[in-house]
Design a protein around this motif. Structure first.
Motif, PDB file in Angstrom:
ATOM      1  N   GLN A 286      30.903  52.016  -2.260  1.00 38.65           N
ATOM      2  CA  GLN A 286      30.296  52.697  -3.415  1.00 38.65           C
ATOM      3  C   GLN A 286      31.319  53.599  -4.104  1.00 38.65           C
ATOM      4  OE1 GLN A 286      26.531  54.580  -2.371  1.00 38.65           O
ATOM      5  NE2 GLN A 286      26.050  52.906  -0.987  1.00 38.65           N
ATOM      6  N   ALA A 287      32.120  54.286  -3.281  1.00 36.58           N
ATOM      7  CA  ALA A 287      33.162  55.155  -3.852  1.00 36.58           C
ATOM      8  C   ALA A 287      34.177  54.321  -4.639  1.00 36.58           C
ATOM      9  CB  ALA A 287      33.859  55.927  -2.737  1.00 36.58           C
ATOM     10  N   ALA A 288      34.503  53.145  -4.089  1.00 36.05           N
ATOM     11  CA  ALA A 288      35.468  52.260  -4.768  1.00 36.05           C
ATOM     12  C   ALA A 288      34.905  51.832  -6.127  1.00 36.05           C
ATOM     13  CB  ALA A 288      35.762  51.038  -3.897  1.00 36.05           C
ATOM     14  N   ALA A 289      33.600  51.544  -6.140  1.00 40.31           N
ATOM     15  CA  ALA A 289      32.969  51.156  -7.413  1.00 40.31           C
ATOM     16  C   ALA A 289      33.015  52.327  -8.394  1.00 40.31           C
ATOM     17  CB  ALA A 289      31.533  50.708  -7.160  1.00 40.31           C
ATOM     18  N   GLY A 290      32.748  53.529  -7.899  1.00 40.54           N
ATOM     19  CA  GLY A 290      32.779  54.719  -8.758  1.00 40.54           C
ATOM     20  C   GLY A 290      34.166  54.970  -9.331  1.00 40.54           C
ATOM     21  N   PHE A 291      35.168  54.614  -8.585  1.00 38.02           N
ATOM     22  CA  PHE A 291      36.560  54.744  -9.058  1.00 38.02           C
ATOM     23  C   PHE A 291      36.807  53.796 -10.237  1.00 38.02           C
ATOM     24  CE2 PHE A 291      40.912  53.104  -9.034  1.00 38.02           C
ATOM     25  CZ  PHE A 291      41.659  54.275  -9.100  1.00 38.02           C
ATOM     26  N   GLY A 292      36.047  52.699 -10.250  1.00 37.74           N
ATOM     27  CA  GLY A 292      36.260  51.708 -11.307  1.00 37.74           C
ATOM     28  C   GLY A 292      37.472  50.850 -11.022  1.00 37.74           C
ATOM     29  N   CYS A 293      37.563  50.377  -9.770  1.00 38.55           N
ATOM     30  CA  CYS A 293      38.721  49.546  -9.408  1.00 38.55           C
ATOM     31  C   CYS A 293      38.544  48.128  -9.971  1.00 38.55           C
ATOM     32  CB  CYS A 293      38.901  49.521  -7.892  1.00 38.55           C
ATOM     33  SG  CYS A 293      37.443  48.981  -7.014  1.00 38.55           S
ATOM     34  N   ASP A 294      39.634  47.386  -9.957  1.00 40.52           N
ATOM     35  CA  ASP A 294      39.622  46.025 -10.521  1.00 40.52           C
ATOM     36  C   ASP A 294      39.195  44.974  -9.501  1.00 40.52           C
ATOM     37  OD1 ASP A 294      40.798  46.716 -13.189  1.00 40.52           O
ATOM     38  OD2 ASP A 294      42.400  47.461 -11.893  1.00 40.52           O
ATOM     39  N   GLY A 295      39.090  45.391  -8.246  1.00 40.70           N
ATOM     40  CA  GLY A 295      38.641  44.466  -7.214  1.00 40.70           C
ATOM     41  C   GLY A 295      38.303  45.229  -5.950  1.00 40.70           C
ATOM     42  N   ILE A 296      37.423  44.639  -5.138  1.00 39.10           N
ATOM     43  CA  ILE A 296      37.053  45.232  -3.849  1.00 39.10           C
ATOM     44  C   ILE A 296      37.253  44.160  -2.788  1.00 39.10           C
ATOM     45  CG2 ILE A 296      35.183  46.237  -2.458  1.00 39.10           C
ATOM     46  CD1 ILE A 296      33.963  47.345  -4.999  1.00 39.10           C
ATOM     47  N   LEU A 297      37.980  44.533  -1.732  1.00 39.96           N
ATOM     48  CA  LEU A 297      38.252  43.615  -0.627  1.00 39.96           C
ATOM     49  C   LEU A 297      37.427  44.094   0.559  1.00 39.96           C
ATOM     50  CD1 LEU A 297      40.400  41.294  -0.250  1.00 39.96           C
ATOM     51  CD2 LEU A 297      41.847  42.988   0.834  1.00 39.96           C
ATOM     52  N   VAL A 298      36.601  43.195   1.116  1.00 42.39           N
ATOM     53  CA  VAL A 298      35.739  43.662   2.205  1.00 42.39           C
ATOM     54  C   VAL A 298      35.562  42.568   3.256  1.00 42.39           C
ATOM     55  CG1 VAL A 298      33.554  43.100   1.021  1.00 42.39           C
ATOM     56  CG2 VAL A 298      33.595  44.942   2.683  1.00 42.39           C
ATOM     57  N   VAL A 326      23.821  48.148  -5.116  1.00 40.62           N
ATOM     58  CA  VAL A 326      24.186  49.530  -5.465  1.00 40.62           C
ATOM     59  C   VAL A 326      25.573  49.544  -6.120  1.00 40.62           C
ATOM     60  CG1 VAL A 326      24.505  51.869  -4.544  1.00 40.62           C
ATOM     61  CG2 VAL A 326      22.873  50.310  -3.435  1.00 40.62           C
ATOM     62  N   VAL A 327      26.480  48.766  -5.536  1.00 37.92           N
ATOM     63  CA  VAL A 327      27.833  48.661  -6.095  1.00 37.92           C
ATOM     64  C   VAL A 327      27.767  48.151  -7.544  1.00 37.92           C
ATOM     65  CG1 VAL A 327      29.952  47.247  -5.913  1.00 37.92           C
ATOM     66  CG2 VAL A 327      29.089  48.476  -3.912  1.00 37.92           C
ATOM     67  N   ARG A 328      26.921  47.142  -7.756  1.00 40.82           N
ATOM     68  CA  ARG A 328      26.766  46.597  -9.124  1.00 40.82           C
ATOM     69  C   ARG A 328      26.310  47.686 -10.097  1.00 40.82           C
ATOM     70  NH1 ARG A 328      27.032  40.976  -9.142  1.00 40.82           N
ATOM     71  NH2 ARG A 328      26.040  40.010  -7.340  1.00 40.82           N
ATOM     72  N   GLU A 329      25.327  48.478  -9.656  1.00 35.65           N
ATOM     73  CA  GLU A 329      24.800  49.529 -10.538  1.00 35.65           C
ATOM     74  C   GLU A 329      25.859  50.569 -10.845  1.00 35.65           C
ATOM     75  OE1 GLU A 329      21.072  51.571  -9.957  1.00 35.65           O
ATOM     76  OE2 GLU A 329      20.261  49.750  -9.040  1.00 35.65           O
ATOM     77  N   ILE A 330      26.588  50.961  -9.824  1.00 32.31           N
ATOM     78  CA  ILE A 330      27.636  51.976 -10.038  1.00 32.31           C
ATOM     79  C   ILE A 330      28.686  51.418 -10.996  1.00 32.31           C
ATOM     80  CG2 ILE A 330      29.454  53.360  -8.939  1.00 32.31           C
ATOM     81  CD1 ILE A 330      27.719  53.357  -6.373  1.00 32.31           C
ATOM     82  N   LEU A 338      30.583  43.296 -11.818  1.00 27.43           N
ATOM     83  CA  LEU A 338      31.046  42.724 -10.545  1.00 27.43           C
ATOM     84  C   LEU A 338      31.112  41.215 -10.690  1.00 27.43           C
ATOM     85  CD1 LEU A 338      31.793  43.587  -7.583  1.00 27.43           C
ATOM     86  CD2 LEU A 338      29.504  42.773  -6.973  1.00 27.43           C
ATOM     87  N   ILE A 339      32.274  40.679 -10.350  1.00 34.37           N
ATOM     88  CA  ILE A 339      32.473  39.221 -10.452  1.00 34.37           C
ATOM     89  C   ILE A 339      32.572  38.650  -9.055  1.00 34.37           C
ATOM     90  CG2 ILE A 339      34.177  37.489 -11.119  1.00 34.37           C
ATOM     91  CD1 ILE A 339      34.653  39.025 -13.603  1.00 34.37           C
TER      92      ILE A 339
END
Ligand code: PEP
Ligand code: MN
Length: 339
Positions: A286-298, A326-330, A338-339
């Motif tokens: 969620q924090a990563a989404a709030g940062f507005g990063c270009d990708g999330i690796l999980v 939640v990530v999508r909403e943020i 989110l792609i």
């Protein structure tokens, strides 16, 4: 200092500059299709010491104070996008989800994970390692080529793109053949031969920050790749070594903000390797989404505790099911999809 030649400049024009200014240690960047010829001098060389701007073949002369010139905003003020395929783009407005297990283990484990991620979230990029850079020589080191072949099956079966890691140059060509994005891990960030290889392929590179590297060192590693002609570099912040046993590493989100200030390259955040324990990974996503990063690796696994590597941090599918919406909403709130 970076010299950008005009589109009309010939190889001979570049050779002339290389010869004329050889004492200033220029590097001629190998040209890829659609790119202009670039000549890069050390950052200590300033245009005032040359008359390059007077040459007909030269379009732009840029002085860079930073010693990570090609990844810097001094060179390129707009954020870069890295496009993997139609509709899969790392860059402004988009955040690409790259989920999957730490390692390819078995066909069943890999297929089950991919099927879940694709059917549940429409995920487009599947992650999994076949050559694992492990800390212990006694732990699972990856399936190697066999793992890459399983990833190929995942690609055909589910239509996803694949990101997989290289740990050294011995298996570089195989990983490059089977992956759509080549991942360079945190321990490999300082491997010059590997960075050189990454610079010579026409595939995007996801470069992870060394867990004890400064931002300058990280961006210099990106420049090692770009200086060989591959400008498709994606930065990945995956956590720094800390003193705290309750977290595996610390996700340097402040450092990521500094990277965004200094560099035009896309930034991916990795909540899994930074947090290291699955209870904390969703909130870091969620924090990563709030940062507005270009990708999330999980990392995720059908049976997380049974993972052959990084078991503590692998998410249960149910955890992802709760977190992704939640990530999508943020992301929507910070102007991203989110792609
Ligand atoms: C991984 O992505 O599984 C991995 C080994 O990452 P890192 O290099 O960041 O430890
Ligand atoms: Mn891992």
């Amino acid at each position: 200092m970076i010299i950008e030649l005009k589109a009309s400049a010939t190889k001979a024009d570049a050779s002339f500059i290389m010869g004329q200014y050889s004492t200033l240690s220029p590097t001629l960047v190998p040209v890829r299709s659609g790119q202009r010829q670039l000549i890069v001098f050390p950052s200590s060389v300033k245009s005032s010491a040359t008359d390059l701007h007077t040459l007909d073949s030269v379009d732009r002369v840029v002085d860079c104070s930073a010693d990570f010139q090609l990844s810097s905003k001094e060179w390129k003020s707009e954020f870069s996008s890295v496009q993997i395929a139609d509709g899969i783009k790392f860059g402004p407005g988009n955040t690409v989800l790259m989920a999957g297990p730490c390692s390819v283990e078995t066909r069943d484990q890999t297929m089950k994970t991919a099927e879940y991620l694709v059917t549940e979230f429409g995920m487009k990029v599947f992650r999994a390692g076949a050559f694992k850079p492990r800390t212990s020589p006694y732990s699972f080191q990856g399936l190697g080529e066999e793992g890459l072949r399983l990833l190929d099956e995942v690609r055909s079966e589910f239509g996803v793109k694949i990101i997989s890691e290289v740990k050294d140059i011995s298996h570089f060509d195989s990983v490059a053949e089977y992956s759509d994005i080549i991942q360079v891990g945190t321990k490999a960030m300082y491997n010059p031969a590997l960075l050189h290889k990454c610079g010579r392929v026409s595939k995007p590179i996801l470069l992870k920050r060394g867990f004890m590297s400064t931002i300058k060192e990280f961006l210099q590693a990106a420049d090692f790749i770009m200086l060989q002609g591959n400008m498709e570099v994606i930065l990945c912040e995956r956590g720094l070594r800390n003193f705290e046993p309750l977290t595996r590493f610390s996700l340097d989100i402040c450092g990521a903000a500094a990277m965004r200030e200094l560099s035009h390259l896309p930034i991916v955040l990795d909540p899994s390797h930074s947090m290291g324990y699955r209870y904390g990974v969703p909130v870091v996503m969620q924090a990563a989404a709030g940062f507005g990063c270009d990708g999330i690796l999980v990392e995720t696994h059908p049976e997380p505790d049974a993972s052959w590597s990084d078991a503590d941090q692998a998410l249960h599918f149910d955890q992802l099911k709760e977190t992704i919406p939640v990530v999508r909403e943020i992301l929507t709130a910070v102007g991203r999809t989110l792609i």
